[in-house]
Design an enzyme around this catalytic site. Structure first.
Site, PDB file in Angstrom:
ATOM      1  N   LYS A   1       1.459   4.423   7.458  1.00  0.00           N
ATOM      2  CA  LYS A   1       0.752   4.903   6.613  1.00  0.00           C
ATOM      3  C   LYS A   1       1.008   6.793   6.752  1.00  0.00           C
ATOM      4  O   LYS A   1       1.702   6.832   7.633  1.00  0.00           O
ATOM      5  CB  LYS A   1      -0.903   5.186   6.901  1.00  0.00           C
ATOM      6  CG  LYS A   1      -1.261   3.627   6.623  1.00  0.00           C
ATOM      7  CD  LYS A   1      -1.640   3.467   5.101  1.00  0.00           C
ATOM      8  CE  LYS A   1      -2.338   2.068   4.888  1.00  0.00           C
ATOM      9  NZ  LYS A   1      -1.356   0.886   5.316  1.00  0.00           N
TER      10      LYS A   1
ATOM     11  N   SER B   1       0.716  -1.422   0.079  1.00  0.00           N
ATOM     12  CA  SER B   1       0.130   0.022   0.059  1.00  0.00           C
ATOM     13  C   SER B   1       0.746   1.367   0.107  1.00  0.00           C
ATOM     14  O   SER B   1       0.164   2.213  -0.183  1.00  0.00           O
ATOM     15  CB  SER B   1      -0.999   0.174   1.077  1.00  0.00           C
ATOM     16  OG  SER B   1      -0.220   0.428   2.348  1.00  0.00           O
TER      17      SER B   1
END
Length: 227
Positions: free
Chosen positions: A186, A148
């Protein structure tokens, strides 16, 4: 043109490797140049690198190369010797490899660059990290699992170096602990009283949480990749 300290350090490293076949330690460099701290040695090495006399080896934690010597030193006879590493040699024949200091950091397990995984709480192994990658404070390392964050240059299998901190600015890539149970890597964004954890891959949606559901466990300061 080099300063006297820069020239002294380059000459000291060169002579020690020529004599012993191994480079001096940072403590030995500090003592030889009569400096108060090793941070001064880091600054000198950085300056020599910027001027093209030294090159740091990519993907190798403990080595740099002496690429050239000033004319005054070169006239005395520069006979390079290579200190073998664990990577196939692709360096120029006139390059001189020198080991520099590294710090062993604990690899705390795998961190999800996808959906969050269980919080990380164990040490799997250690990894050597260049001191130049680290600043003040405590650090640890994590192995990335998932894709991701690929658009941020972070691939599955990479080792990320994390500075321990509970605060982060918008746009920082952080280790986020979600609801005290799951950890993920993230980009952090704040939206009023909410926190968004953004992926760097359009295949993954941004996840929004209440501020009290997310705790910052550290922020990204470096990455190590093995080919």
């Amino acid at each position: 043109m080099l300063t006297k300290k820069q020239l002294d350090l380059l000459e000291f490293i060169h002579k020690r490797v020529q004599r012993d076949g191994v480079p001096p330690s940072f403590d030995e460099m500090k003592e030889a140049l009569d400096l108060r701290s090793k941070s001064g040695i880091h600054r000198l090495i950085t300056a020599l690198e910027e001027r093209g006399f030294i090159r740091r080896l990519a993907h190798k934690a403990r080595a740099l190369e002496i690429v050239k010597l000033p004319d005054a030193m070169g006239k005395s006879g520069f006979n390079p010797r290579v200190i073998d590493g664990d990577r196939p040699d692709s360096t120029p024949s006139n390059a001189h490899r020198v080991e520099i200091s590294a710090i062993e950091l604990p690899v705390m397990g795998k961190i999800a660059a996808g959906v969050p995984i269980e919080a990380i709480s164990h040490v799997s192994h250690n990894v050597a990290v260049p001191q130049s990658m680290l600043g003040n404070g405590e650090h640890y390392a994590l192995e990335v699992k998932g894709d991701s964050m690929i658009d941020a240059g972070i691939n599955s299998g990479d080792i990320v170096v994390i500075k321990e901190t509970s605060v982060a600015d918008d746009g920082d890539i952080v280790v986020a602990l979600v609801e005290d149970q799951e950890a993920t890597l993230k980009t952090l964004r704040r939206h009023g009283k909410s926190i968004a954890l953004e992926a760097a891959n359009p295949a993954y949606e941004t996840r929004i949480f209440n501020a009290d559901q997310v705790k910052v466990q550290g922020k990204l300061v470096g990455l190590i990749r093995t080919y």
